[in-house]
Design a protein around this motif. Structure first.
Motif, PDB file in Angstrom:
ATOM      1  N   TRP A  58      72.715 -38.461  48.914  1.00 18.56           N
ATOM      2  CA  TRP A  58      72.946 -38.079  47.517  1.00 18.56           C
ATOM      3  C   TRP A  58      74.422 -37.840  47.247  1.00 18.56           C
ATOM      4  CZ3 TRP A  58      68.639 -33.886  47.960  1.00 18.56           C
ATOM      5  CH2 TRP A  58      67.391 -34.513  48.024  1.00 18.56           C
ATOM      6  N   ALA A  59      75.095 -37.130  48.158  1.00 21.15           N
ATOM      7  CA  ALA A  59      76.520 -36.845  47.982  1.00 21.15           C
ATOM      8  C   ALA A  59      77.327 -38.142  47.995  1.00 21.15           C
ATOM      9  CB  ALA A  59      77.009 -35.897  49.075  1.00 21.15           C
ATOM     10  N   ALA A  60      77.001 -39.046  48.906  1.00 24.78           N
ATOM     11  CA  ALA A  60      77.714 -40.327  48.980  1.00 24.78           C
ATOM     12  C   ALA A  60      77.515 -41.131  47.688  1.00 24.78           C
ATOM     13  CB  ALA A  60      77.252 -41.127  50.187  1.00 24.78           C
ATOM     14  N   GLU A  61      76.308 -41.116  47.148  1.00 24.54           N
ATOM     15  CA  GLU A  61      76.051 -41.822  45.884  1.00 24.54           C
ATOM     16  C   GLU A  61      76.898 -41.256  44.758  1.00 24.54           C
ATOM     17  OE1 GLU A  61      71.477 -43.386  45.983  1.00 24.54           O
ATOM     18  OE2 GLU A  61      71.739 -41.217  45.776  1.00 24.54           O
ATOM     19  N   ILE A  62      77.014 -39.938  44.706  1.00 24.29           N
ATOM     20  CA  ILE A  62      77.819 -39.296  43.659  1.00 24.29           C
ATOM     21  C   ILE A  62      79.287 -39.670  43.817  1.00 24.29           C
ATOM     22  CG2 ILE A  62      78.645 -37.067  42.779  1.00 24.29           C
ATOM     23  CD1 ILE A  62      75.788 -35.964  43.623  1.00 24.29           C
ATOM     24  N   VAL A  63      79.790 -39.613  45.049  1.00 18.61           N
ATOM     25  CA  VAL A  63      81.196 -39.959  45.291  1.00 18.61           C
ATOM     26  C   VAL A  63      81.479 -41.389  44.847  1.00 18.61           C
ATOM     27  CG1 VAL A  63      82.937 -40.345  47.093  1.00 18.61           C
ATOM     28  CG2 VAL A  63      81.557 -38.252  47.118  1.00 18.61           C
ATOM     29  N   LEU A  64      80.621 -42.319  45.221  1.00 25.04           N
ATOM     30  CA  LEU A  64      80.862 -43.715  44.830  1.00 25.04           C
ATOM     31  C   LEU A  64      80.757 -43.912  43.316  1.00 25.04           C
ATOM     32  CD1 LEU A  64      79.268 -45.917  47.627  1.00 25.04           C
ATOM     33  CD2 LEU A  64      81.674 -45.339  47.235  1.00 25.04           C
ATOM     34  N   ASN A  68      83.768 -45.235  41.056  1.00 24.43           N
ATOM     35  CA  ASN A  68      83.608 -46.388  40.161  1.00 24.43           C
ATOM     36  C   ASN A  68      83.930 -46.049  38.706  1.00 24.43           C
ATOM     37  OD1 ASN A  68      82.932 -47.962  42.341  1.00 24.43           O
ATOM     38  ND2 ASN A  68      80.726 -47.761  42.022  1.00 24.43           N
ATOM     39  N   GLN A  69      83.889 -44.763  38.368  1.00 20.51           N
ATOM     40  CA  GLN A  69      84.256 -44.324  37.018  1.00 20.51           C
ATOM     41  C   GLN A  69      85.760 -44.090  36.893  1.00 20.51           C
ATOM     42  OE1 GLN A  69      81.834 -40.814  36.410  1.00 20.51           O
ATOM     43  NE2 GLN A  69      79.980 -42.016  36.028  1.00 20.51           N
ATOM     44  N   GLY A  70      86.498 -44.321  37.974  1.00 21.39           N
ATOM     45  CA  GLY A  70      87.948 -44.229  37.903  1.00 21.39           C
ATOM     46  C   GLY A  70      88.580 -43.061  38.624  1.00 21.39           C
ATOM     47  N   HIS A  71      87.795 -42.174  39.206  1.00 24.04           N
ATOM     48  CA  HIS A  71      88.389 -41.081  39.980  1.00 24.04           C
ATOM     49  C   HIS A  71      89.045 -41.667  41.238  1.00 24.04           C
ATOM     50  CE1 HIS A  71      86.758 -37.608  37.779  1.00 24.04           C
ATOM     51  NE2 HIS A  71      85.726 -38.405  37.531  1.00 24.04           N
ATOM     52  N   PRO A  72      90.252 -41.238  41.547  1.00 25.45           N
ATOM     53  CA  PRO A  72      90.962 -41.798  42.711  1.00 25.45           C
ATOM     54  C   PRO A  72      90.489 -41.140  44.010  1.00 25.45           C
ATOM     55  CG  PRO A  72      92.344 -40.192  41.608  1.00 25.45           C
ATOM     56  CD  PRO A  72      91.073 -40.301  40.787  1.00 25.45           C
ATOM     57  N   ILE A  73      89.252 -41.428  44.384  1.00 22.34           N
ATOM     58  CA  ILE A  73      88.657 -40.832  45.577  1.00 22.34           C
ATOM     59  C   ILE A  73      88.104 -41.928  46.478  1.00 22.34           C
ATOM     60  CG2 ILE A  73      88.165 -38.605  44.512  1.00 22.34           C
ATOM     61  CD1 ILE A  73      85.274 -39.547  44.054  1.00 22.34           C
ATOM     62  N   ARG A  74      87.874 -41.545  47.734  1.00 22.44           N
ATOM     63  CA  ARG A  74      87.362 -42.497  48.727  1.00 22.44           C
ATOM     64  C   ARG A  74      86.194 -41.883  49.480  1.00 22.44           C
ATOM     65  NH1 ARG A  74      92.206 -44.656  52.229  1.00 22.44           N
ATOM     66  NH2 ARG A  74      90.994 -43.362  53.553  1.00 22.44           N
TER      67      ARG A  74
END
Length: 163
Positions: A58-64, A68-74
């Motif tokens: 669930w956490a990985a899905e949220i991060v991705l 994809n919405q533009g947050h500069p995260i990996r």
């Protein structure tokens, strides 16, 4: 950038599998998303998931989704052993898992094969490479409790989502 500097921007997750959770999955996902947004606001840019069913997925899905919405995260997927998750009997979980692995920024294997300690090794690696742990915890013994205890001993701050 040194490993210490990288660690300052990394956050990992620990939490239970769905069958150990007494709350609604939607409540947990909402709480996870709130804490991930807070971590991003606090300067975290890399999130590490152990990719087990439930909280990790669930956490990985949220991060991705946020990436994809533009947050500069990996997203880093830290797998306990090679081929982990690929033989799960639940087709939906296995499909989500494979999609997340495919879209992650980095996938690492902590062991080339299954052995009794591989999950603890993975959990300690995640804590050792993070400066925050987001934990979904019901108080019961198991891998999540062990990870929380390890993080406490290592001095890594823990954000608790109690269920």
């Amino acid at each position: 950038m040194t490993e210490e500097e990288k660690r300052e921007r990394r956050c990992c997750f620990t939490g239970h599998r769905p069958e150990k959770i007494n709350s609604s999955n939607e409540i947990i996902k909402s709480a996870l998303e709130k804490e991930i947004h807070q971590a991003i606001s606090d300067g975290f840019t890399v999130f590490i998931s152990g990719m087990s069913r439930g909280v990790d997925i669930w956490a990985a899905e949220i991060v991705l989704r946020l990436r994809n919405q533009g947050h500069p995260i990996r997203l880093i997927c830290a797998l306990p052993y090679k081929n982990f998750g690929e033989t799960w009997s639940n087709t939906i979980c296995r499909t989500k898992y494979m999609q997340l692995i495919k879209n992650a920024d980095l996938v690492g294997y902590l062991s080339s094969y299954y052995h009794p300690n591989c999950f603890q090794i993975r959990n300690e690696w995640m804590v050792n490479h993070s400066s925050r742990v987001i934990a979904v915890f019901n108080g019961k013994s198991g891998g999540t409790k062990n990870t929380i205890e390890y993080a406490k001993k290592a001095g890594v701050p823990i954000v608790m989502i109690n269920i």
